[in-house]
Design a protein around this motif. Structure first.
Motif, PDB file in Angstrom:
ATOM      1  N   GLN A  82      10.547  -6.920  32.860  1.00  0.00           N
ATOM      2  CA  GLN A  82      10.316  -7.910  32.008  1.00  0.00           C
ATOM      3  C   GLN A  82       8.798  -8.416  32.325  1.00  0.00           C
ATOM      4  O   GLN A  82       8.314  -8.315  33.512  1.00  0.00           O
ATOM      5  N   GLU A  83       8.020  -8.857  31.333  1.00  0.00           N
ATOM      6  CA  GLU A  83       6.704  -9.025  31.452  1.00  0.00           C
ATOM      7  C   GLU A  83       6.677 -10.451  32.085  1.00  0.00           C
ATOM      8  O   GLU A  83       7.266 -11.340  31.664  1.00  0.00           O
ATOM      9  N   VAL A  84       5.945 -10.577  33.244  1.00  0.00           N
ATOM     10  CA  VAL A  84       5.932 -12.006  33.816  1.00  0.00           C
ATOM     11  C   VAL A  84       4.435 -12.428  34.056  1.00  0.00           C
ATOM     12  O   VAL A  84       4.281 -13.542  34.681  1.00  0.00           O
ATOM     13  N   GLY A  85       3.461 -11.710  33.518  1.00  0.00           N
ATOM     14  CA  GLY A  85       2.112 -12.201  33.660  1.00  0.00           C
ATOM     15  C   GLY A  85       1.146 -11.088  33.128  1.00  0.00           C
ATOM     16  O   GLY A  85       1.641 -10.007  32.468  1.00  0.00           O
ATOM     17  N   LYS A  86      -0.252 -11.166  33.570  1.00  0.00           N
ATOM     18  CA  LYS A  86      -1.076 -10.138  32.774  1.00  0.00           C
ATOM     19  C   LYS A  86      -2.292 -10.246  33.565  1.00  0.00           C
ATOM     20  O   LYS A  86      -2.578 -11.428  34.254  1.00  0.00           O
ATOM     21  N   ILE A  87      -2.801  -9.102  33.708  1.00  0.00           N
ATOM     22  CA  ILE A  87      -4.408  -8.988  34.528  1.00  0.00           C
ATOM     23  C   ILE A  87      -5.342  -9.095  33.137  1.00  0.00           C
ATOM     24  O   ILE A  87      -5.155  -8.040  32.290  1.00  0.00           O
ATOM     25  N   ILE A  88      -6.269  -9.916  33.206  1.00  0.00           N
ATOM     26  CA  ILE A  88      -7.482  -9.697  32.130  1.00  0.00           C
ATOM     27  C   ILE A  88      -8.558  -9.534  32.659  1.00  0.00           C
ATOM     28  O   ILE A  88      -9.362 -10.078  33.613  1.00  0.00           O
TER      29      ILE A  88
END
Length: 389
Positions: free
Chosen positions: A346-352
């Motif tokens: 499950q997606e729990v965050g992201k790196i931008i």
């Protein structure tokens, strides 16, 4: 406007004209400016794409439908490579030539009706010599008939998002409604070269079949003369003119240059090599070290564990202009108030990643493990273990 201002504008214009500096009006698109800076591209349409990201670095008339000639065979080779990897077809399989395959005009290896040839040799003849009879023999072997295989080609094109492409045959010979675009050709080229083995064929300069009796010379002269070129396919018909999808790799970056509608073969090679030169001179692939990326713990409410382990993308790379690496920064964002249950993956965050203040790329952070919701049996067991410990 004063005479002094007018004189200044005139002087500026003369200076720019003499030294070749373009004076641009507002609204001129970047790819047009770039095209002017690298010289004339003698093709009706073209695309320069970085293969791994699909990022288009330069384009002109990229969505104009045109006859694609033998670069059609990229789709034939793609479907073949997919079946080879699936194990439904093997290189040593022997294919029997039909009357239909034998009847193909244009470039061919002169397959006789009833002659058998391995998939390996037919692929070599298709990739190197652009043999129409070999391509149709493969199409019939995979689809039963060329017509049935063409339906598979169109279905795969649709799946890849090649929205302006319709195939009518497996060879690229001119036919009503047999159309594609430079962008679509780049898309299927990028998909084909994901199969590394195809480069063992598309990069061949000279070879032979039938125990040396039939010579093959690659129709793509860039595989011999352009540094790093490893494919991919030429095409020439009266309706299409001279076309090319050229792939080349340098310093870990693979570029795809698709040119369509050149007047001569020489012009298509000039177009593609000019585009590739520009791409390699101007861009590079940046791959940050994710192991150095600081990821905060991600708390989970109402779960059997209080935090979730995270999984980063296996590879992260992006195409940037040379010299821009020093201006790249990153930011990690996580989902606040994450509630159990949490599913693995499950997606729990992201790196931008930012280039200056502009978003360059975003990559998701996933849950590495599953976290179940708190329930009575779990709470009771935890309490019991605490009491007896």
């Amino acid at each position: 406007m004063t005479k002094r201002i007018l004189s200044g504008i005139l002087a500026l214009g003369i200076f720019c004209s003499v030294f070749g500096i373009p004076v641009l009006a507002d609204g001129v698109e970047e790819d047009v400016v770039a095209a002017q800076s690298i010289g004339d591209i003698p093709a009706k349409s073209y695309v320069l794409m970085e293969a791994s990201s699909g990022k288009v670095l330069m384009e002109q008339n990229a969505d104009e439908q045109m006859p694609p000639a033998s670069i059609t065979k990229i789709m034939v080779m793609l479907l073949l490579m997919e079946r080879l990897e699936q194990g439904t077809i093997h290189m040593e399989d022997m294919v029997t030539t039909s009357e239909h395959a034998n009847s193909m005009g244009g470039t061919q290896i002169w397959l006789e009706v009833g002659e058998t040839m391995s998939v390996h040799d037919l692929l070599k003849a298709t990739a190197v010599n652009s043999a129409n009879d070999a391509a149709v023999a493969l199409a019939e072997y995979m689809g039963g008939t060329e017509e049935a295989f063409v339906e598979q080609m169109n279905q795969r094109a649709k799946e890849l998002g090649m929205n302006n492409t319709t195939f009518q045959n497996a060879t690229g010979l001119d036919a009503d409604g047999h159309l594609s675009t430079a962008r679509d050709v780049a898309i299927m080229s990028a998909e084909l070269i994901k199969h590394e083995k195809i480069k063992e064929y598309s990069s061949i300069w000279m070879d032979s079949l039938r125990d040396g009796k039939t010579g093959l010379t690659n129709t793509n002269k860039l595989v011999r003369y352009y540094e790093g070129c490893n494919g991919l396919k030429t095409g020439t018909t009266d309706g299409a003119g001279s076309c090319l999808s050229a792939t080349a790799t340098r310093n870990g970056m693979t570029l795809i240059a698709v040119t369509m509608g050149s007047a001569t073969s020489k012009e298509r090679f000039k177009s593609a090599s000019t585009l590739l030169d520009y791409g390699f001179a101007s861009y590079e692939v940046y791959t940050p070290d994710l192991s150095q990326q600081e990821i905060p713990e991600i708390p989970v409410s109402n779960g059997q564990q209080s935090v979730v382990e995270i999984e980063l993308p296996s590879t992260v790379s992006m195409v940037i202009s040379k010299g821009d690496q020093a201006n790249i920064t990153s930011e990690v964002t996580i989902i606040e108030g994450l509630q159990a249950p949490v599913q693995q993956g499950q997606e729990v965050g992201k790196i931008i990643y930012y280039l200056n203040s502009d978003v360059l790329a975003e990559y998701p952070i996933y849950a590495k493990n599953q976290i179940n919701q708190l329930d009575f049996p779990f709470v009771f067991l935890k309490l019991l273990l605490k009491l007896i410990s």
